[in-house]
Design an enzyme around this catalytic site. Sequence first.
Site, PDB file in Angstrom:
ATOM      1  N   ASP A  74      -8.302   2.447 -25.406  1.00 53.54           N
ATOM      2  CA  ASP A  74      -8.465   2.333 -23.872  1.00 53.54           C
ATOM      3  C   ASP A  74      -8.359   3.631 -23.091  1.00 53.54           C
ATOM      4  O   ASP A  74      -7.458   4.483 -23.429  1.00 53.54           O
ATOM      5  CB  ASP A  74      -7.200   1.390 -23.317  1.00 53.54           C
ATOM      6  CG  ASP A  74      -7.265  -0.107 -24.019  1.00 53.54           C
ATOM      7  OD1 ASP A  74      -8.345  -0.427 -24.460  1.00 53.54           O
ATOM      8  OD2 ASP A  74      -6.142  -0.766 -23.878  1.00 53.54           O
ATOM      9  N   ARG A  80      -2.281  -8.798 -21.168  1.00 53.83           N
ATOM     10  CA  ARG A  80      -2.859  -8.456 -22.370  1.00 53.83           C
ATOM     11  C   ARG A  80      -1.752  -7.541 -23.224  1.00 53.83           C
ATOM     12  O   ARG A  80      -2.585  -7.256 -24.216  1.00 53.83           O
ATOM     13  CB  ARG A  80      -4.064  -7.965 -22.030  1.00 53.83           C
ATOM     14  CG  ARG A  80      -3.993  -6.449 -21.162  1.00 53.83           C
ATOM     15  CD  ARG A  80      -5.249  -6.099 -20.664  1.00 53.83           C
ATOM     16  NE  ARG A  80      -6.473  -5.292 -22.134  1.00 53.83           N
ATOM     17  CZ  ARG A  80      -5.920  -4.197 -22.451  1.00 53.83           C
ATOM     18  NH1 ARG A  80      -5.114  -3.413 -22.001  1.00 53.83           N
ATOM     19  NH2 ARG A  80      -6.709  -3.910 -23.558  1.00 53.83           N
ATOM     20  N   PRO A 107       0.705  -1.279   0.035  1.00 49.47           N
ATOM     21  CA  PRO A 107      -0.045   0.064  -0.083  1.00 49.47           C
ATOM     22  C   PRO A 107       0.960   1.297   0.133  1.00 49.47           C
ATOM     23  O   PRO A 107       0.476   2.207  -0.521  1.00 49.47           O
ATOM     24  CB  PRO A 107      -0.812  -0.060   1.078  1.00 49.47           C
ATOM     25  CG  PRO A 107      -0.501  -1.540   1.999  1.00 49.47           C
ATOM     26  CD  PRO A 107       0.636  -1.999   1.187  1.00 49.47           C
ATOM     27  N   GLU A 141       1.712  -7.033   8.015  1.00 48.33           N
ATOM     28  CA  GLU A 141       2.026  -5.834   8.120  1.00 48.33           C
ATOM     29  C   GLU A 141       3.205  -5.519   6.867  1.00 48.33           C
ATOM     30  O   GLU A 141       3.789  -4.542   6.827  1.00 48.33           O
ATOM     31  CB  GLU A 141       2.689  -5.372   9.350  1.00 48.33           C
ATOM     32  CG  GLU A 141       1.544  -5.380  10.666  1.00 48.33           C
ATOM     33  CD  GLU A 141       0.286  -4.750  10.246  1.00 48.33           C
ATOM     34  OE1 GLU A 141       0.178  -3.574   9.608  1.00 48.33           O
ATOM     35  OE2 GLU A 141      -0.740  -5.331  10.342  1.00 48.33           O
TER      36      GLU A 141
HETATM   37  O1  JDN Z   1      -2.763  -3.351  -1.473  1.00 53.35           O
HETATM   38  B1  JDN Z   1      -1.514  -4.339  -1.271  1.00 53.35           B
HETATM   39  O2  JDN Z   1      -0.815  -4.189  -2.415  1.00 53.35           O
HETATM   40  C1  JDN Z   1      -1.474  -5.018   0.031  1.00 53.35           C
HETATM   41  C2  JDN Z   1      -0.131  -5.369   0.100  1.00 53.35           C
HETATM   42  C3  JDN Z   1       0.147  -5.814   1.264  1.00 53.35           C
HETATM   43  C4  JDN Z   1      -0.708  -5.986   2.492  1.00 53.35           C
HETATM   44  C5  JDN Z   1      -1.936  -5.312   2.325  1.00 53.35           C
HETATM   45  C6  JDN Z   1      -2.141  -4.937   0.903  1.00 53.35           C
HETATM   46  N1  JDN Z   1      -0.073  -6.771   3.649  1.00 53.35           N
HETATM   47  C7  JDN Z   1       1.113  -6.998   3.340  1.00 53.35           C
HETATM   48  C8  JDN Z   1       1.355  -6.562   1.805  1.00 53.35           C
END
Ligand code: JDN
Length: 273
Positions: free
Chosen positions: A177, A162, A93, A120
């Site tokens: 696209d 793709r 994230p 995490e």
């Molecule tokens: O949104 B994600 O790429 C994502 C990656 C990880 C996660 C939660 C979400 N927890 C550990 C990696």
Amino acid sequence: MRLDVITIFPEYLAPLDLSLVGKARERGQLDVRVHDLRQWTHDRHHTVDDTPYGGGPGMVMKPEPWGEALDQLLDGARAEGRAEEPTLVVPTPSGAPFTQELAVELSGRPWLVFTPARYEGIDRRVVEEYASRLNVREVSIGDYVLAGGEAPVLVMVEAVARLLPGVLGNAESHRDDSFAPGAMERLLEGPVYTKPPSWRERDVPEVLLSGHHGRVARWRRDQALARTASHRPDLLAGIGSAELDRADREKLCELGWVESDGRFWPPGDRVEE
Ligand code: JDN
């Protein structure tokens, strides 16, 4: 193209057997290998996580299994005489946005290794270690909270696959696209219709049945502008007035947008001054 995925949930990647990606694999256009991270643990419980240094909630993925897994893939490829190094794609994230531009870039690489995490995330030293030897991209597919990186891997693999030569059939094609880079439009696509011409007393817009190609094109463009203005005002604000024709500018004015400083501004923004 070769793709490796290292995960504690290999079954989560089962959709890679299906549809566009599955067919590309059958045709030999894609070599996809999914690995269980726990193969590279040595204790009786196949432990992949531990508590975070410094305290706090949740667990952190231990570096050793990732290091052994990645080293084995790299060494194995070298032993097979593969010259190229992979690009390491780390879903997180806190990564840079995964965009169509990045999908295009990744589609030009011979080998991608994905390392979806759970908990995490992965001990920071793993990315640092491999960033010193490989092209590493930490990427996020969007601003929402998931439980792990496996779903993002499915998204990214489909977006990349793709784009490979010969993977898309004639039914689809890359032409317009919404996010294709270099496409003059950074506009969303408008609505589409097919037969029957009337369904539950809802008629296909007259213009689409008219056979008048010029009017169809203009109508579609107006629909695209309206949809973009409504759903993605950020995209419209990034288009200069100079890229818009007279009819575009009239449509935006009709939608309440205001032209100023060579750009269009959404209704309600920039009223006074
Ligand atoms: O949104 B994600 O790429 C994502 C990656 C990880 C996660 C939660 C979400 N927890 C550990 C990696």
